[in-house]
Design a protein around this motif. Sequence first.
Motif, mmCIF file in Angstrom:
data_model
loop_
_atom_site.group_PDB
_atom_site.id
_atom_site.type_symbol
_atom_site.label_atom_id
_atom_site.label_comp_id
_atom_site.label_asym_id
_atom_site.label_seq_id
_atom_site.Cartn_x
_atom_site.Cartn_y
_atom_site.Cartn_z
ATOM 1 N N MET A 1 83.025 -114.767 49.875
ATOM 2 C CA MET A 1 84.416 -115.115 50.604
ATOM 3 C C MET A 1 84.585 -114.771 51.851
ATOM 4 N N ALA A 2 84.038 -113.512 52.161
ATOM 5 C CA ALA A 2 84.158 -112.913 53.531
ATOM 6 C C ALA A 2 83.481 -113.676 54.600
ATOM 7 N N LEU A 3 82.245 -114.330 54.216
ATOM 8 C CA LEU A 3 81.524 -114.990 55.279
ATOM 9 C C LEU A 3 82.280 -116.452 55.446
ATOM 10 N N GLY A 4 82.608 -116.920 54.342
ATOM 11 C CA GLY A 4 83.283 -118.259 54.176
ATOM 12 C C GLY A 4 84.673 -118.446 54.877
ATOM 13 N N THR A 5 85.324 -117.224 54.665
ATOM 14 C CA THR A 5 86.651 -117.038 55.401
ATOM 15 C C THR A 5 86.673 -116.865 56.863
ATOM 16 N N PHE A 6 85.770 -115.867 57.225
ATOM 17 C CA PHE A 6 85.868 -115.371 58.648
ATOM 18 C C PHE A 6 84.894 -116.164 59.534
ATOM 19 N N THR A 7 84.045 -116.749 58.991
ATOM 20 C CA THR A 7 83.034 -117.492 59.694
ATOM 21 C C THR A 7 82.687 -119.037 59.439
ATOM 22 N N ALA A 8 82.304 -119.860 60.280
ATOM 23 C CA ALA A 8 81.872 -121.450 59.770
ATOM 24 C C ALA A 8 80.594 -121.247 59.117
ATOM 25 N N LEU A 9 80.013 -120.372 58.732
ATOM 26 C CA LEU A 9 78.780 -120.402 57.979
ATOM 27 C C LEU A 9 78.896 -121.283 56.724
ATOM 28 N N PRO A 10 78.131 -122.247 56.485
ATOM 29 C CA PRO A 10 78.012 -123.185 55.296
ATOM 30 C C PRO A 10 77.737 -122.232 53.935
ATOM 31 N N VAL A 11 78.474 -121.346 53.328
ATOM 32 C CA VAL A 11 78.274 -120.557 52.157
ATOM 33 C C VAL A 11 78.746 -121.221 51.278
ATOM 34 N N PRO A 12 78.358 -120.779 49.752
ATOM 35 C CA PRO A 12 79.030 -121.421 48.622
ATOM 36 C C PRO A 12 80.394 -120.554 48.384
ATOM 37 N N ALA A 13 80.975 -121.335 48.020
ATOM 38 C CA ALA A 13 82.453 -120.818 47.712
ATOM 39 C C ALA A 13 82.537 -120.035 46.556
ATOM 40 N N PRO A 14 83.260 -118.675 46.424
ATOM 41 C CA PRO A 14 83.145 -117.885 45.328
ATOM 42 C C PRO A 14 83.637 -118.538 44.178
ATOM 43 N N ARG A 15 83.047 -118.259 43.007
ATOM 44 C CA ARG A 15 83.295 -119.023 41.624
ATOM 45 C C ARG A 15 84.938 -118.539 40.979
ATOM 46 N N VAL A 16 85.266 -117.084 41.559
ATOM 47 C CA VAL A 16 86.483 -116.687 41.241
ATOM 48 C C VAL A 16 87.271 -116.002 42.488
ATOM 49 N N ILE A 17 88.382 -116.601 42.786
ATOM 50 C CA ILE A 17 89.036 -115.565 43.815
ATOM 51 C C ILE A 17 90.186 -114.868 43.264
ATOM 52 N N ASP A 18 90.277 -113.417 43.040
ATOM 53 C CA ASP A 18 91.403 -112.957 42.635
ATOM 54 C C ASP A 18 91.599 -111.637 43.416
ATOM 55 N N ARG A 19 92.421 -110.969 43.183
ATOM 56 C CA ARG A 19 92.895 -109.711 44.120
ATOM 57 C C ARG A 19 91.521 -108.703 44.140
ATOM 58 N N VAL A 20 90.819 -108.500 43.106
ATOM 59 C CA VAL A 20 89.580 -107.668 43.121
ATOM 60 C C VAL A 20 88.418 -108.333 44.142
ATOM 61 N N VAL A 21 88.187 -109.571 44.187
ATOM 62 C CA VAL A 21 87.351 -110.402 45.078
ATOM 63 C C VAL A 21 87.795 -110.163 46.311
ATOM 64 N N ALA A 22 89.103 -110.443 46.431
ATOM 65 C CA ALA A 22 89.896 -110.286 47.999
ATOM 66 C C ALA A 22 89.587 -108.959 48.422
ATOM 67 N N GLY A 23 89.991 -108.071 47.821
ATOM 68 C CA GLY A 23 89.745 -106.679 48.236
ATOM 69 C C GLY A 23 88.463 -106.393 48.886
ATOM 70 N N ARG A 24 87.353 -106.599 48.019
ATOM 71 C CA ARG A 24 86.001 -106.597 48.627
ATOM 72 C C ARG A 24 85.805 -107.338 49.684
ATOM 73 N N ALA A 25 86.314 -108.288 49.829
ATOM 74 C CA ALA A 25 85.962 -109.278 50.977
ATOM 75 C C ALA A 25 86.505 -108.814 52.283
ATOM 76 N N MET A 26 87.816 -108.384 52.273
ATOM 77 C CA MET A 26 88.323 -107.697 53.153
ATOM 78 C C MET A 26 87.716 -106.341 53.645
ATOM 79 N N LEU A 27 86.703 -105.652 52.560
ATOM 80 C CA LEU A 27 86.247 -104.477 53.154
ATOM 81 C C LEU A 27 84.783 -104.855 53.598
ATOM 82 N N LEU A 28 84.398 -106.063 53.472
ATOM 83 C CA LEU A 28 83.346 -106.640 53.930
ATOM 84 C C LEU A 28 83.487 -107.416 55.289
#
Length: 246
Positions: A1-28
């Motif tokens: 989620m972090a790479l896919g959101t903040f860059t244009a790198l063609p990474v796979p989409a996360p299987r689940v996007i919830d607040r836990v995943v979102a929080g970890r993505a912000m940390l990363l």
Amino acid sequence: MALGTFTALPVPAPRVIDRVVAGRAMLLAPLAALPLAALALAVVLGGEVAGVPALATAVLAVGAVALASRGLHLDGLADTADGLAASYDRAKALDIMRKGDSGPSGVATLVLVLLAQCAALSGALGAGHGGSAVVIAIVAGRAVLPLCCVRGVPSARQEGLGATVAGSVPIPLALLAFLVVAGLSALAPGLPWWRGPLAVLAAGCVAGLLLARCVRRLGGSTGDVLGACVEAATAAALLTLSVPVG
């Protein structure tokens, strides 16, 4: 989620996007910024080797980062400026921000912030530490995201990216991520040990002030507000590093 959101790198989409995943993505987010920093550093070093004027090199580096991040944060900056410049009615301001176009306030803010970034990076290049400056600024600009998403920061809307990440990061972890970036910046070559941490601190202060303003005006944070904080923080870091030392 972090790479896919903040860059244009063609990474796979996360299987689940919830607040836990979102929080970890912000940390990363600072870690996900490293490909952008590497790209900007390559442009800066290439420009120096080729003898390209400092300002032109700065424009190319800033443009490369914008392209590699799909202009996500720049779009947020323009939308946030339009919202803050609109009516003091919260609902109307949020509605203006949701629209895809940019008004006079958004365009003017976008131009001024980009000019500030390019001019500051040009100054750092002229002072001989452009490579360190661009890497620190790009990572510092993303290091403010965990701080902007700490628990206690409300979302201005019930839907969207802002609602998913608002309040999703524990305060101790957000502070730890920010301090790690500040500490590592002290190792930047060509700079006194304190210049990097000072730039990171400046980025955090500017982002915090902007976030506080948006929370008061809009009732909380949004994805656009986060993008505006990133660009403002990046500009603050570059300006801090643009002054010659020694």
